[in-house]
Design an enzyme around this catalytic site. Structure first.
Site, mmCIF file in Angstrom:
data_model
loop_
_atom_site.group_PDB
_atom_site.id
_atom_site.type_symbol
_atom_site.label_atom_id
_atom_site.label_comp_id
_atom_site.label_asym_id
_atom_site.label_seq_id
_atom_site.Cartn_x
_atom_site.Cartn_y
_atom_site.Cartn_z
ATOM 1 N N THR A 1 49.657 25.110 44.312
ATOM 2 C CA THR A 1 49.647 23.780 43.701
ATOM 3 C C THR A 1 50.039 23.861 42.237
ATOM 4 O O THR A 1 49.683 24.826 41.538
ATOM 5 C CB THR A 1 48.265 23.110 43.845
ATOM 6 O OG1 THR A 1 48.217 21.962 43.013
ATOM 7 C CG2 THR A 1 47.120 24.034 43.476
ATOM 8 N N SER B 1 39.990 21.573 38.633
ATOM 9 C CA SER B 1 38.937 21.265 39.622
ATOM 10 C C SER B 1 38.586 22.573 40.319
ATOM 11 O O SER B 1 39.337 23.566 40.207
ATOM 12 C CB SER B 1 39.430 20.256 40.666
ATOM 13 O OG SER B 1 40.290 20.897 41.601
ATOM 14 N N TYR C 1 38.682 23.027 43.513
ATOM 15 C CA TYR C 1 39.749 23.232 44.501
ATOM 16 C C TYR C 1 40.930 23.963 43.864
ATOM 17 O O TYR C 1 41.432 24.955 44.394
ATOM 18 C CB TYR C 1 40.208 21.868 45.069
ATOM 19 C CG TYR C 1 41.642 21.890 45.531
ATOM 20 C CD1 TYR C 1 41.990 22.545 46.698
ATOM 21 C CD2 TYR C 1 42.659 21.303 44.767
ATOM 22 C CE1 TYR C 1 43.333 22.607 47.096
ATOM 23 C CE2 TYR C 1 43.977 21.362 45.157
ATOM 24 C CZ TYR C 1 44.312 22.016 46.320
ATOM 25 O OH TYR C 1 45.620 22.090 46.708
ATOM 26 N N HIS C 2 41.401 23.455 42.706
ATOM 27 C CA HIS C 2 42.554 24.092 42.069
ATOM 28 C C HIS C 2 42.222 25.533 41.664
ATOM 29 O O HIS C 2 43.086 26.401 41.687
ATOM 30 C CB HIS C 2 43.004 23.266 40.852
ATOM 31 C CG HIS C 2 43.676 21.965 41.206
ATOM 32 N ND1 HIS C 2 43.036 20.754 41.150
ATOM 33 C CD2 HIS C 2 44.929 21.692 41.644
ATOM 34 C CE1 HIS C 2 43.877 19.792 41.520
ATOM 35 N NE2 HIS C 2 45.028 20.332 41.831
ATOM 36 N N LYS D 1 42.832 27.806 44.424
ATOM 37 C CA LYS D 1 44.257 28.066 44.651
ATOM 38 C C LYS D 1 44.758 29.166 43.699
ATOM 39 O O LYS D 1 45.635 29.947 44.063
ATOM 40 C CB LYS D 1 45.083 26.794 44.463
ATOM 41 C CG LYS D 1 44.656 25.619 45.308
ATOM 42 C CD LYS D 1 44.858 25.838 46.789
ATOM 43 C CE LYS D 1 46.295 25.731 47.191
ATOM 44 N NZ LYS D 1 46.466 25.721 48.664
HETATM 45 N N1 USQ Z 1 44.747 9.365 39.845
HETATM 46 C C1 USQ Z 1 44.573 8.075 39.387
HETATM 47 N N2 USQ Z 1 44.098 7.154 40.275
HETATM 48 C C2 USQ Z 1 43.797 7.451 41.563
HETATM 49 C C3 USQ Z 1 43.992 8.776 42.015
HETATM 50 C C4 USQ Z 1 44.459 9.711 41.133
HETATM 51 O O1 USQ Z 1 44.833 7.751 38.235
HETATM 52 O O2 USQ Z 1 43.387 6.561 42.300
HETATM 53 C C5 USQ Z 1 45.272 10.395 38.941
HETATM 54 C C6 USQ Z 1 44.372 11.589 38.790
HETATM 55 O O3 USQ Z 1 43.384 11.368 37.822
HETATM 56 C C7 USQ Z 1 45.381 12.688 38.447
HETATM 57 C C8 USQ Z 1 46.649 12.268 39.154
HETATM 58 O O4 USQ Z 1 46.486 10.891 39.481
HETATM 59 O O5 USQ Z 1 45.624 12.692 37.069
HETATM 60 C C9 USQ Z 1 46.929 13.043 40.432
HETATM 61 O O6 USQ Z 1 45.821 12.910 41.297
HETATM 62 P P1 USQ Z 1 45.938 13.103 42.878
HETATM 63 O O7 USQ Z 1 44.630 12.693 43.473
HETATM 64 O O8 USQ Z 1 47.168 12.459 43.404
HETATM 65 O O9 USQ Z 1 46.218 14.660 42.993
HETATM 66 P P2 USQ Z 1 45.234 15.913 42.862
HETATM 67 O O10 USQ Z 1 43.813 15.561 42.940
HETATM 68 O O11 USQ Z 1 45.669 16.681 41.663
HETATM 69 O O12 USQ Z 1 45.575 16.737 44.180
HETATM 70 C C10 USQ Z 1 46.711 16.490 44.995
HETATM 71 C C11 USQ Z 1 46.473 17.119 46.362
HETATM 72 C C12 USQ Z 1 46.325 18.620 46.205
HETATM 73 C C13 USQ Z 1 47.533 19.174 45.470
HETATM 74 C C14 USQ Z 1 47.733 18.459 44.142
HETATM 75 C C15 USQ Z 1 48.970 18.856 43.410
HETATM 76 O O13 USQ Z 1 45.337 16.550 46.984
HETATM 77 O O14 USQ Z 1 46.173 19.224 47.485
HETATM 78 O O15 USQ Z 1 47.312 20.530 45.235
HETATM 79 O O16 USQ Z 1 47.854 17.049 44.392
HETATM 80 S S1 USQ Z 1 48.747 18.810 41.656
HETATM 81 O O17 USQ Z 1 48.197 17.510 41.268
HETATM 82 O O18 USQ Z 1 50.027 19.035 41.036
HETATM 83 O O19 USQ Z 1 47.805 19.844 41.339
#
Ligand code: USQ
Length: 382
Positions: A144, A179, A181-182, A185
């Site tokens: 990720t 997090s 989770y991260h 990874k």
């Molecule tokens: N966010 C909002 N509103 C929401 C949901 C999320 O503003 O309703 C924001 C979060 O605070 C964050 C961003 O959007 O800053 C991304 O959040 P996300 O829930 O889309 O992604 P994340 O929790 O980081 O995890 C997801 C996948 C995970 C993958 C990751 C890639 O669930 O499996 O590893 O995306 S990354 O984000 O590049 O680490």
């Protein structure tokens, strides 16, 4: 190619099974239904009615005549995994068998312990099963972009050359997860890098950003083949959530200032990236890292795009900035290098108005299944 797909029932796993099967490869699919059980426990079922993995493989065979062999079982069970490796001798194993949600890993001790144990033991077992069952097998692990966090320097593709006191060496790019989770990874990358050095494994680590979409050429063949699609706070990713919120008439949940920037990609491009990696594998003894994204957006930019298209379609979309339940930088530098997958042949599907409109159209068909209570529960990082 014989391809073993672990975590085959999930949002990415199932479309990946179909993608390989459609292209004539032999697919063996394994899943323990963790995410279905967790979705039931937390009352956040898929937007789309999704037959189980055995049923979906049967539907696929009826429609195409192509067989996907299914094993329902847990990859933390080493004997099971090794027996599958010895029986099938896969050329490639695709490792999605992880607890994939950052919010889930932050609910409490039980969920944190599960995430740590599941994600590290599955990865450890895969390294051992390759060594003992088929040492030539190429491991493709879904990493990720969140492993890198949001550093104040450019994010390189996996590795960084460092000069220190007149000497140079190459290291994995510094990582700082946001997090638990991260963090797991990062740890499973470290596990695979360790065993690559010890046992000459061949590994590709795909550092993927948040994925959006619910359509691939194969899943479009029949509604019953569509992916398990989450829009809830625990398992849904941000753009998928925003589209479903807009359809439901629920204000888009922008966390904090909304300037958080991430690298995104279409579900169709995840398929391409995994396939291109499998057909052009890493060398023995190589940990190859690709940054898997096609474009970057802030949360605010995504919300504005969804509002523009939603309003055009008559949804009257509202945007709500709410207190951020996560601990993360809301203003930060973000510049990622990602040329490796393009060099292998990736042809991106960018986030156009047409793609968003199509996404609204499909989601709108399931409007009556939306559970608004799942949108926000305020799982706090503190
Ligand atoms: N966010 C909002 N509103 C929401 C949901 C999320 O503003 O309703 C924001 C979060 O605070 C964050 C961003 O959007 O800053 C991304 O959040 P996300 O829930 O889309 O992604 P994340 O929790 O980081 O995890 C997801 C996948 C995970 C993958 C990751 C890639 O669930 O499996 O590893 O995306 S990354 O984000 O590049 O680490």
């Amino acid at each position: 190619m014989k391809v073993l797909i672990l975590g085959a029932d999930g949002y990415l796993g199932w479309p990946t099974c179909l993608y390989f099967s459609q292209r004539g490869h032999e697919v063996i699919a394994v899943d323990n239904y963790f995410h279905r059980n967790a979705a039931t426990e937390h009352d956040c079922e898929s937007l789309i009615p999704t037959p189980d993995l055995v049923q979906r493989a049967e539907i696929w065979e009826e429609l195409t005549g192509k067989k996907i062999e299914v094993h329902i079982g847990d990859v933390t069970n080493y004997d099971l995994l090794l027996s599958i490796f010895k029986k099938h001798k896969p050329d490639t194993v695709v490792h999605y068998a992880e607890q994939p949600s950052a919010p889930y890993s932050m609910i409490g001790q039980k969920e944190a312990a599960f995430t740590l144990q599941n994600n590290l033991i599955t990865t450890l077992n895969i390294a051992y099963a390759v060594k003992e069952g088929n040492p030539d097998c190429h491991i493709i692990k879904l990493g990720t972009m969140g492993e890198y966090g949001t550093p104040n320097i450019d994010i390189e593709e996996g590795w960084l050359e460092i000069e220190h006191k007149g000497r140079k060496d190459k290291f994995l790019f510094p990582r700082q997860a946001g997090s638990l989770y991260h963090t797991t990874k990062i740890q499973d990358t470290d596990l695979l890098w360790f065993y690559t050095r010890m046992w000459d494994l061949r590994v590709t680590d795909l550092m993927q950003g948040p994925v959006y979409g619910l359509s691939t050429d194969e899943t479009d063949l029949d509604k019953r083949l569509m992916p398990y699609f989450h829009y809830d706070e625990i398992f849904g990713t941000v753009l998928n959530r925003f589209i479903v919120q807009a359809v439901a008439g629920y204000p888009l949940t922008v966390f904090g200032k909304g300037n958080q920037t991430r690298g995104f990609l279409n579900l169709k491009d995840t398929m391409q990236c995994v396939y291109l990696s499998a057909t052009q594998p890493a060398d023995l003894g190589q940990l190859r890292v690709f940054n898997q994204l096609t474009e970057s957006f802030s949360v605010n930019q995504l919300a504005e795009k969804v509002k523009k298209i939603g309003d055009r379609l008559g949804y009257n979309v509202k945007i709500n900035q709410i207190k951020n339940p996560r601990v993360e930088k809301e203003d930060h530098y973000y510049n990622v290098h990602y040329t490796g997958l393009m060099e292998l042949g990736l042809k991106p599907h960018y986030l156009t108005d047409e793609i968003l409109e199509n996404f609204f159209t499909i989601t709108g068909q399931y409007k009556n299944r939306i559970n608004k209570d799942a949108f926000f529960r305020g799982i706090s990082w503190k």
